[in-house]
Each structure stands twice: as structure tokens, then as C-alpha cells.
Design a protein around this motif. Structure first.
Motif, PDB file in Angstrom:
ATOM      1  N   PHE A   1      12.778 -16.682   0.237  1.00  0.00           N
ATOM      2  CA  PHE A   1      11.712 -16.285   1.210  1.00  0.00           C
ATOM      3  C   PHE A   1      10.435 -17.161   1.503  1.00  0.00           C
ATOM      4  CE2 PHE A   1      13.253 -12.715  -1.712  1.00  0.00           C
ATOM      5  CZ  PHE A   1      13.765 -11.900  -0.853  1.00  0.00           C
ATOM      6  N   GLY A   2      10.081 -16.736   2.683  1.00  0.00           N
ATOM      7  CA  GLY A   2       8.923 -17.649   3.236  1.00  0.00           C
ATOM      8  C   GLY A   2       7.376 -16.967   3.138  1.00  0.00           C
ATOM      9  N   PRO A   3       6.529 -17.403   3.603  1.00  0.00           N
ATOM     10  CA  PRO A   3       5.161 -16.919   3.604  1.00  0.00           C
ATOM     11  C   PRO A   3       5.261 -15.503   4.484  1.00  0.00           C
ATOM     12  CG  PRO A   3       4.789 -19.260   3.847  1.00  0.00           C
ATOM     13  CD  PRO A   3       6.320 -18.723   4.005  1.00  0.00           C
ATOM     14  N   ASP A   4       5.831 -15.525   5.472  1.00  0.00           N
ATOM     15  CA  ASP A   4       5.919 -14.398   6.390  1.00  0.00           C
ATOM     16  C   ASP A   4       6.679 -13.155   5.446  1.00  0.00           C
ATOM     17  OD1 ASP A   4       4.275 -15.276   8.476  1.00  0.00           O
ATOM     18  OD2 ASP A   4       6.065 -15.627   9.746  1.00  0.00           O
ATOM     19  N   ASP A   5       7.401 -13.450   4.611  1.00  0.00           N
ATOM     20  CA  ASP A   5       8.054 -12.477   4.005  1.00  0.00           C
ATOM     21  C   ASP A   5       7.214 -11.863   2.863  1.00  0.00           C
ATOM     22  OD1 ASP A   5      10.867 -12.732   5.117  1.00  0.00           O
ATOM     23  OD2 ASP A   5      10.790 -14.609   4.208  1.00  0.00           O
ATOM     24  N   TYR A   6       6.445 -12.856   2.230  1.00  0.00           N
ATOM     25  CA  TYR A   6       5.335 -12.449   1.130  1.00  0.00           C
ATOM     26  C   TYR A   6       4.441 -11.411   1.640  1.00  0.00           C
ATOM     27  CZ  TYR A   6       7.671 -15.442  -2.123  1.00  0.00           C
ATOM     28  OH  TYR A   6       8.343 -15.960  -3.073  1.00  0.00           O
ATOM     29  N   ARG A   7       3.856 -11.892   2.828  1.00  0.00           N
ATOM     30  CA  ARG A   7       2.978 -11.121   3.707  1.00  0.00           C
ATOM     31  C   ARG A   7       3.315  -9.778   3.829  1.00  0.00           C
ATOM     32  NH1 ARG A   7       2.217 -16.181   6.860  1.00  0.00           N
ATOM     33  NH2 ARG A   7       0.478 -17.116   5.999  1.00  0.00           N
ATOM     34  N   SER A   8       4.611  -9.604   4.406  1.00  0.00           N
ATOM     35  CA  SER A   8       5.270  -8.223   4.656  1.00  0.00           C
ATOM     36  C   SER A   8       5.408  -7.547   3.432  1.00  0.00           C
ATOM     37  CB  SER A   8       6.640  -8.350   5.212  1.00  0.00           C
ATOM     38  OG  SER A   8       7.547  -7.091   5.598  1.00  0.00           O
ATOM     39  N   ALA A   9       5.840  -8.157   2.351  1.00  0.00           N
ATOM     40  CA  ALA A   9       6.053  -7.323   1.209  1.00  0.00           C
ATOM     41  C   ALA A   9       4.691  -6.927   0.722  1.00  0.00           C
ATOM     42  CB  ALA A   9       6.611  -8.274  -0.116  1.00  0.00           C
ATOM     43  N   LEU A  10       3.767  -7.614   0.813  1.00  0.00           N
ATOM     44  CA  LEU A  10       2.298  -7.033   0.220  1.00  0.00           C
ATOM     45  C   LEU A  10       2.054  -5.939   0.932  1.00  0.00           C
ATOM     46  CD1 LEU A  10       0.375 -10.346  -0.204  1.00  0.00           C
ATOM     47  CD2 LEU A  10       0.690  -8.740  -1.930  1.00  0.00           C
TER      48      LEU A  10
ATOM     49  N   GLY B   1      11.121  -0.645  -1.029  1.00  0.00           N
ATOM     50  CA  GLY B   1      10.904  -1.871  -1.832  1.00  0.00           C
ATOM     51  C   GLY B   1      11.039  -3.112  -0.951  1.00  0.00           C
ATOM     52  N   PRO B   2      10.535  -4.267  -1.033  1.00  0.00           N
ATOM     53  CA  PRO B   2      10.936  -5.328  -0.356  1.00  0.00           C
ATOM     54  C   PRO B   2      12.255  -5.897  -0.483  1.00  0.00           C
ATOM     55  CG  PRO B   2       9.599  -5.869  -2.188  1.00  0.00           C
ATOM     56  CD  PRO B   2       9.630  -4.285  -2.144  1.00  0.00           C
ATOM     57  N   PRO B   3      12.861  -6.749   0.176  1.00  0.00           N
ATOM     58  CA  PRO B   3      14.311  -7.083   0.312  1.00  0.00           C
ATOM     59  C   PRO B   3      14.544  -7.796  -1.112  1.00  0.00           C
ATOM     60  CG  PRO B   3      13.309  -7.765   2.212  1.00  0.00           C
ATOM     61  CD  PRO B   3      12.088  -7.448   1.472  1.00  0.00           C
ATOM     62  N   ALA B   4      15.798  -7.777  -1.737  1.00  0.00           N
ATOM     63  CA  ALA B   4      16.194  -8.216  -2.907  1.00  0.00           C
ATOM     64  C   ALA B   4      16.248  -9.992  -2.548  1.00  0.00           C
ATOM     65  CB  ALA B   4      17.495  -7.668  -3.425  1.00  0.00           C
ATOM     66  N   GLY B   5      16.162 -10.629  -3.770  1.00  0.00           N
ATOM     67  CA  GLY B   5      16.547 -11.969  -3.576  1.00  0.00           C
ATOM     68  C   GLY B   5      15.604 -12.847  -4.466  1.00  0.00           C
ATOM     69  N   PRO B   6      15.852 -13.968  -4.761  1.00  0.00           N
ATOM     70  CA  PRO B   6      15.038 -14.902  -5.668  1.00  0.00           C
ATOM     71  C   PRO B   6      13.873 -15.384  -4.921  1.00  0.00           C
ATOM     72  CG  PRO B   6      16.878 -16.135  -4.748  1.00  0.00           C
ATOM     73  CD  PRO B   6      17.096 -14.703  -4.344  1.00  0.00           C
ATOM     74  N   THR B   7      12.836 -16.085  -5.536  1.00  0.00           N
ATOM     75  CA  THR B   7      11.601 -16.552  -4.825  1.00  0.00           C
ATOM     76  C   THR B   7      11.947 -17.571  -3.825  1.00  0.00           C
ATOM     77  OG1 THR B   7      11.290 -18.099  -6.594  1.00  0.00           O
ATOM     78  CG2 THR B   7      10.362 -15.947  -6.596  1.00  0.00           C
ATOM     79  N   SER B   8      12.836 -18.353  -3.919  1.00  0.00           N
ATOM     80  CA  SER B   8      13.275 -19.593  -3.017  1.00  0.00           C
ATOM     81  C   SER B   8      13.910 -19.039  -1.606  1.00  0.00           C
ATOM     82  CB  SER B   8      14.134 -20.577  -3.671  1.00  0.00           C
ATOM     83  OG  SER B   8      15.167 -19.787  -3.842  1.00  0.00           O
TER      84      SER B   8
ATOM     85  N   PRO C   1      14.610 -11.418 -11.941  1.00  0.00           N
ATOM     86  CA  PRO C   1      14.882 -12.348 -10.672  1.00  0.00           C
ATOM     87  C   PRO C   1      15.551 -12.217  -9.457  1.00  0.00           C
ATOM     88  CG  PRO C   1      15.302 -13.126 -12.909  1.00  0.00           C
ATOM     89  CD  PRO C   1      15.341 -11.838 -13.081  1.00  0.00           C
ATOM     90  N   LYS C   2      16.252 -11.193  -9.467  1.00  0.00           N
ATOM     91  CA  LYS C   2      17.020 -10.678  -8.174  1.00  0.00           C
ATOM     92  C   LYS C   2      16.152  -9.798  -7.434  1.00  0.00           C
ATOM     93  CE  LYS C   2      21.061  -7.930  -6.527  1.00  0.00           C
ATOM     94  NZ  LYS C   2      21.443  -8.937  -5.648  1.00  0.00           N
ATOM     95  N   PHE C   3      14.935  -9.331  -7.950  1.00  0.00           N
ATOM     96  CA  PHE C   3      13.958  -8.526  -6.972  1.00  0.00           C
ATOM     97  C   PHE C   3      12.607  -9.437  -7.354  1.00  0.00           C
ATOM     98  CE2 PHE C   3      17.124  -5.469  -8.458  1.00  0.00           C
ATOM     99  CZ  PHE C   3      17.558  -5.057  -7.387  1.00  0.00           C
ATOM    100  N   ALA C   4      12.634 -10.696  -6.847  1.00  0.00           N
ATOM    101  CA  ALA C   4      11.240 -11.371  -6.962  1.00  0.00           C
ATOM    102  C   ALA C   4      10.165 -10.866  -6.266  1.00  0.00           C
ATOM    103  CB  ALA C   4      11.709 -13.024  -6.360  1.00  0.00           C
ATOM    104  N   LEU C   5      10.443 -10.551  -4.827  1.00  0.00           N
ATOM    105  CA  LEU C   5       9.312 -10.013  -4.090  1.00  0.00           C
ATOM    106  C   LEU C   5       8.772  -8.913  -4.891  1.00  0.00           C
ATOM    107  CD1 LEU C   5      10.351 -10.311  -0.405  1.00  0.00           C
ATOM    108  CD2 LEU C   5       8.633 -11.719  -1.494  1.00  0.00           C
ATOM    109  N   SER C   6       9.498  -8.025  -5.377  1.00  0.00           N
ATOM    110  CA  SER C   6       9.034  -6.746  -6.031  1.00  0.00           C
ATOM    111  C   SER C   6       8.052  -7.222  -7.173  1.00  0.00           C
ATOM    112  CB  SER C   6      10.055  -5.793  -6.305  1.00  0.00           C
ATOM    113  OG  SER C   6       9.750  -4.576  -6.967  1.00  0.00           O
ATOM    114  N   GLY C   7       8.735  -8.042  -7.884  1.00  0.00           N
ATOM    115  CA  GLY C   7       7.853  -8.453  -9.097  1.00  0.00           C
ATOM    116  C   GLY C   7       6.474  -9.015  -8.973  1.00  0.00           C
ATOM    117  N   ILE C   8       6.356  -9.719  -7.808  1.00  0.00           N
ATOM    118  CA  ILE C   8       5.259 -10.503  -7.276  1.00  0.00           C
ATOM    119  C   ILE C   8       4.134  -9.548  -6.808  1.00  0.00           C
ATOM    120  CG2 ILE C   8       4.212 -12.298  -5.720  1.00  0.00           C
ATOM    121  CD1 ILE C   8       7.259 -13.780  -6.109  1.00  0.00           C
TER     122      ILE C   8
END
Length: 257
Positions: free
Chosen positions: A104-113, A95-102, A152-159
Motif C-alpha cells: 500500500f501507498g500513502p493514499d491507501d493509508y489515508r483511505s483506510a484511516l 474493513g480496509p483491503p487485505a495485504g502486507p504493509t508494502s 500481517p495479512k491485514f496490515a492496514l486494519s492493524g495500523i
């Protein structure tokens, strides 16, 4: 119970540890020919040796990252060439790194996708022609309970992970009549090294485990083999009329969310 998996050929991405490894073990026990893939050659070798010692069976291994489409396709094609077919495709990745939405930046979201959605889809797309050719197939995508509720702790995963639900359901319709099913397995807190690392941060592992268990009606986190047992059924001949489903395995935790 005979699950009808004897002689089937299975690919398990992310099969060197945790739920993926537990699922690979189940498939070997049921008589399937199994090949596992993962990023760490050392962990793959350890998993292969454990299965050989425990079950007296050999499994294929391939070191790769599911985000590498060419390497993933080569693994699938090579396994089909070696065994004459592929019947089962288990899409699974860290899974992607844990943490709230704030955090992470755009590159983190691209990597998670890429890791949490695109890698899974590319793997399934590469395996599909083999499943169709075999005339019998099972596709299982392992995600997380965040496909049902945001944690909330796993925001990237939930997105990023919920996109797989839409893909799976669309794929069910595209496959149409036949014996190829598509399901999603959504585990909750499970006792894997990756989860404990996400939960702990600077805390002690036992403290983190107790905090996680407090929100689970069954009073504990899952064992990998408990989650794998549900996945094994979904991959079996017994589950021939189960497709397009999201199977949450979280000890009842999401009931209170």
C-alpha cells in the motif's frame, strides 16, 4: 433475560449484512426501534425485507457512506426526529483491503484511516448530543481483533483500527458520570462474505476457511450472530457498569498470537 432495550432507539451503521445485520436483528427482537445504514441500497432493502419476514417488524434504512459526515449526521438527526430520541449508536463499516504493509501507498493509508477510524469517530460525535439528551446511551464501535495483535495479512486494519481504542477510552473520561457507556467489539474470523473474500483470493472458499480455523482453539470461525450476541449485551441495560472495554470475540485465536 430482560435486557432493558424495549422502546430504545438504535442506529446501526453497516447494518445491511454480516455482524451489523445480526446485531440489528437482536435489537429488534429486544423491542428496540432500529434504523440501519449502508452503502448499497439493494442490500439495505434485502436486510429490511428479511427482518420484516422473520420478525414482523419494520426497520428504517438509509443509504450512505460513513465517510460522508453530512449524510451521517442527517441520518442520525432524522431518526431522532422520527422517534423522539436516540439511545444506541453502533459504529461499523467495512474493513480496509487485505495485504502486507508494502502493498500500500500513502493514499491507501489515508483511505483506510477515513474508513476505519475517522468515519467511526464522526458518527459517534454526531450521535453523542442525542444520547446525552436522552439521559441513557450506549456506544459500540465494531472493529477487529487486529486492535489486539497485528495479523500481517491485514496490515492496514492493524495500523488504523487501534486508534479507536484510544478514542473510546478518552471518551469514557470525557463523558464522566451518567448512563452513557462506550465499548469496542473486536471480532476475529467470522463467517461473513467480506471475510471470505479477503481470505480466499484465488483459493477456494472452503480451503481458506479450513486454513483460518486451524489457528482457532474452538476449531471454527464465528457465526455473525455469536459476535452480535456479545454486542447486544454491551448495548443493554444489564451492561450498565461496563464501559471503556475492548471485547475480543475470536474463539481463543489471539491467545496463540
Amino acid at each position: 433475560m430482560d435486557l432493558g432495550l424495549n422502546g430504545k432507539v438504535a442506529l446501526v451503521a453497516g447494518g445491511s449484512a454480516g455482524i451489523g445485520l445480526a446485531l440489528a436483528r437482536d435489537l429488534v427482537r429486544e423491542g428496540a426501534a432500529v434504523s440501519i445504514a449502508g452503502r448499497d441500497p439493494g442490500r439495505l432493502a434485502k436486510a429490511r425485507d428479511e427482518i420484516r419476514a422473520e420478525l414482523g417488524a419494520e426497520v428504517g434504512t438509509r443509504a450512505l457512506d460513513v465517510r460522508d459526515t453530512d449524510a451521517t449526521r442527517a441520518w442520525i438527526d432524522d431518526t431522532a426526529a422520527e422517534h423522539g430520541a436516540v439511545h444506541i449508536a453502533v459504529a461499523n463499516a467495512g474493513g480496509p483491503p487485505a495485504g502486507p504493509t508494502s502493498a500500500f501507498g500513502p493514499d491507501d493509508y489515508r483511505s483506510a484511516l477515513e474508513l476505519g477510524m475517522v468515519g467511526h469517530i464522526a458518527f459517534v460525535q454526531a450521535a453523542l448530543p442525542h444520547l446525552r439528551r436522552a439521559g441513557w446511551g450506549r456506544i459500540l464501535m465494531i472493529t477487529s481483533e487486529t486492535v489486539r495483535e497485528i495479523i500481517p495479512k491485514f496490515a492496514l486494519s492493524g495500523i488504523v483500527r487501534p486508534g479507536l481504542i484510544g478514542y473510546a477510552k478518552t471518551l469514557v473520561h470525557e463523558l464522566g458520570p451518567g448512563d452513557v457507556t462506550v465499548n469496542v467489539l473486536a471480532p476475529g474470523y467470522t463467517a461473513t462474505d467480506a471475510l471470505l473474500a479477503d481470505l480466499t483470493g484465488d483459493a477456494e472458499a472452503e480451503t481458506a476457511r479450513v486454513a483460518a480455523e486451524a489457528g482457532i482453539p474452538l476449531g471454527r470461525v464465528a457465526r455473525p450472530e455469536e459476535v452480535a450476541a456479545v454486542g447486544t449485551f454491551l448495548l443493554s441495560a444489564r451492561a450498565s457498569f461496563v464501559t471503556g472495554t475492548v471485547q475480543v470475540v475470536d474463539g481463543g485465536r489471539s491467545l496463540g498470537m
